[in-house]
Design an enzyme around this catalytic site. Structure first.
Site, PDB file in Angstrom:
ATOM      1  N   GLN A  92      -3.506   6.722  -3.178  1.00  0.00           N
ATOM      2  CA  GLN A  92      -2.626   7.884  -3.027  1.00  0.00           C
ATOM      3  C   GLN A  92      -2.220   8.488  -4.362  1.00  0.00           C
ATOM      4  O   GLN A  92      -1.719   9.601  -4.402  1.00  0.00           O
ATOM      5  CB  GLN A  92      -1.367   7.504  -2.240  1.00  0.00           C
ATOM      6  CG  GLN A  92      -1.658   7.150  -0.795  1.00  0.00           C
ATOM      7  CD  GLN A  92      -0.369   6.889  -0.062  1.00  0.00           C
ATOM      8  OE1 GLN A  92       0.124   5.773  -0.042  1.00  0.00           O
ATOM      9  NE2 GLN A  92       0.207   7.923   0.521  1.00  0.00           N
TER      10      GLN A  92
ATOM     11  N   CYS B 196       3.243   9.773   6.262  1.00  0.00           N
ATOM     12  CA  CYS B 196       2.570   9.336   5.036  1.00  0.00           C
ATOM     13  C   CYS B 196       2.787  10.382   3.951  1.00  0.00           C
ATOM     14  O   CYS B 196       2.708  11.582   4.228  1.00  0.00           O
ATOM     15  CB  CYS B 196       1.078   9.181   5.329  1.00  0.00           C
ATOM     16  SG  CYS B 196       0.105   8.669   3.915  1.00  0.00           S
TER      17      CYS B 196
ATOM     18  N   HIS C  75      -0.234  -0.121   7.382  1.00  0.00           N
ATOM     19  CA  HIS C  75      -0.495   1.271   7.000  1.00  0.00           C
ATOM     20  C   HIS C  75      -1.034   1.342   5.563  1.00  0.00           C
ATOM     21  O   HIS C  75      -2.040   2.009   5.302  1.00  0.00           O
ATOM     22  CB  HIS C  75       0.809   2.071   7.148  1.00  0.00           C
ATOM     23  CG  HIS C  75       0.753   3.486   6.686  1.00  0.00           C
ATOM     24  ND1 HIS C  75       1.014   4.554   7.512  1.00  0.00           N
ATOM     25  CD2 HIS C  75       0.482   4.028   5.462  1.00  0.00           C
ATOM     26  CE1 HIS C  75       0.894   5.686   6.819  1.00  0.00           C
ATOM     27  NE2 HIS C  75       0.575   5.392   5.576  1.00  0.00           N
TER      28      HIS C  75
ATOM     29  N   HIS D  21      -4.974   2.239   3.754  1.00  0.00           N
ATOM     30  CA  HIS D  21      -5.306   3.157   2.648  1.00  0.00           C
ATOM     31  C   HIS D  21      -6.392   2.563   1.742  1.00  0.00           C
ATOM     32  O   HIS D  21      -7.231   3.292   1.212  1.00  0.00           O
ATOM     33  CB  HIS D  21      -4.069   3.459   1.790  1.00  0.00           C
ATOM     34  CG  HIS D  21      -3.198   4.560   2.321  1.00  0.00           C
ATOM     35  ND1 HIS D  21      -3.628   5.867   2.447  1.00  0.00           N
ATOM     36  CD2 HIS D  21      -1.908   4.550   2.734  1.00  0.00           C
ATOM     37  CE1 HIS D  21      -2.639   6.610   2.917  1.00  0.00           C
ATOM     38  NE2 HIS D  21      -1.584   5.834   3.111  1.00  0.00           N
TER      39      HIS D  21
HETATM   40 NI    NI Z   1       0.295   6.455   3.791  1.00  0.00          NI
END
Ligand code: NI
Length: 160
Positions: free
Chosen positions: A52, A91, A133, A137
């Protein structure tokens, strides 16, 4: 404090599989620190994974506001899953969307801490949701892929 830019859905980096960390270098420690700063800074962030912030390494940080506080995971493995629970997830990389997702009710996860020591953690409830979660990723999977019946809701962004 240093913040990193959060990669937004549509960027192919979020769809790639992350590589394990083979050595915990100062660069990895800085990554962990910056990820936590970015997570706390962003609205309601309770977890963040390295992809991310554009880094394809198997690292994530969570803080669901429980007694554990911030937990850093390096090279995590989910070793046990039990039961199911449904939670409405969002998210940082998918702004303005949420969806109901089914996750295990209880998990065990093994990882390295920032000193390179292995630890094992049992988690249930929101912490289990959050770890699953973030783990996804690292595999290039987003919560919207797992939306129950494919239902993804649009939510209004609130500026504070
Ligand atoms: Ni996320």
């Amino acid at each position: 404090m240093s913040l990193r830019n959060v990669v937004i859905e549509g960027d192919p980096i979020l769809r790639k599989k992350s590589r394990p960390v083979d050595e915990i270098t100062p660069r990895i420690l800085k990554l962990l620190d910056d990820m936590a700063d970015t997570m706390y800074y962003e609205n309601r962030g309770i977890g963040i994974a390295a992809p991310q912030v554009g880094v394809l390494r198997r690292v994530f940080v969570v803080d669901v506001g429980d007694e554990h506080g911030k937990i850093e995971f390096i090279n995590p493995e989910i070793t046990y899953r039990e039961g199911t629970q449904t939670f409405c997830e969002g998210c940082l990389s998918v702004p303005g969307k949420n969806a109901e997702v089914e996750r295990p009710e209880k998990i065990k996860v093994k990882a390295l801490d920032r000193e390179g020591k292995e630890f094992e953690l049992e988690a249930d409830g929101l912490l289990a949701v959050c770890i699953c979660h973030e783990y996804d990723h690292l595999e290039g999977i987003l919560f919207i892929d797992k939306a129950i019946n494919g239902v993804i809701n649009t939510v209004e962004e609130t500026e504070e």
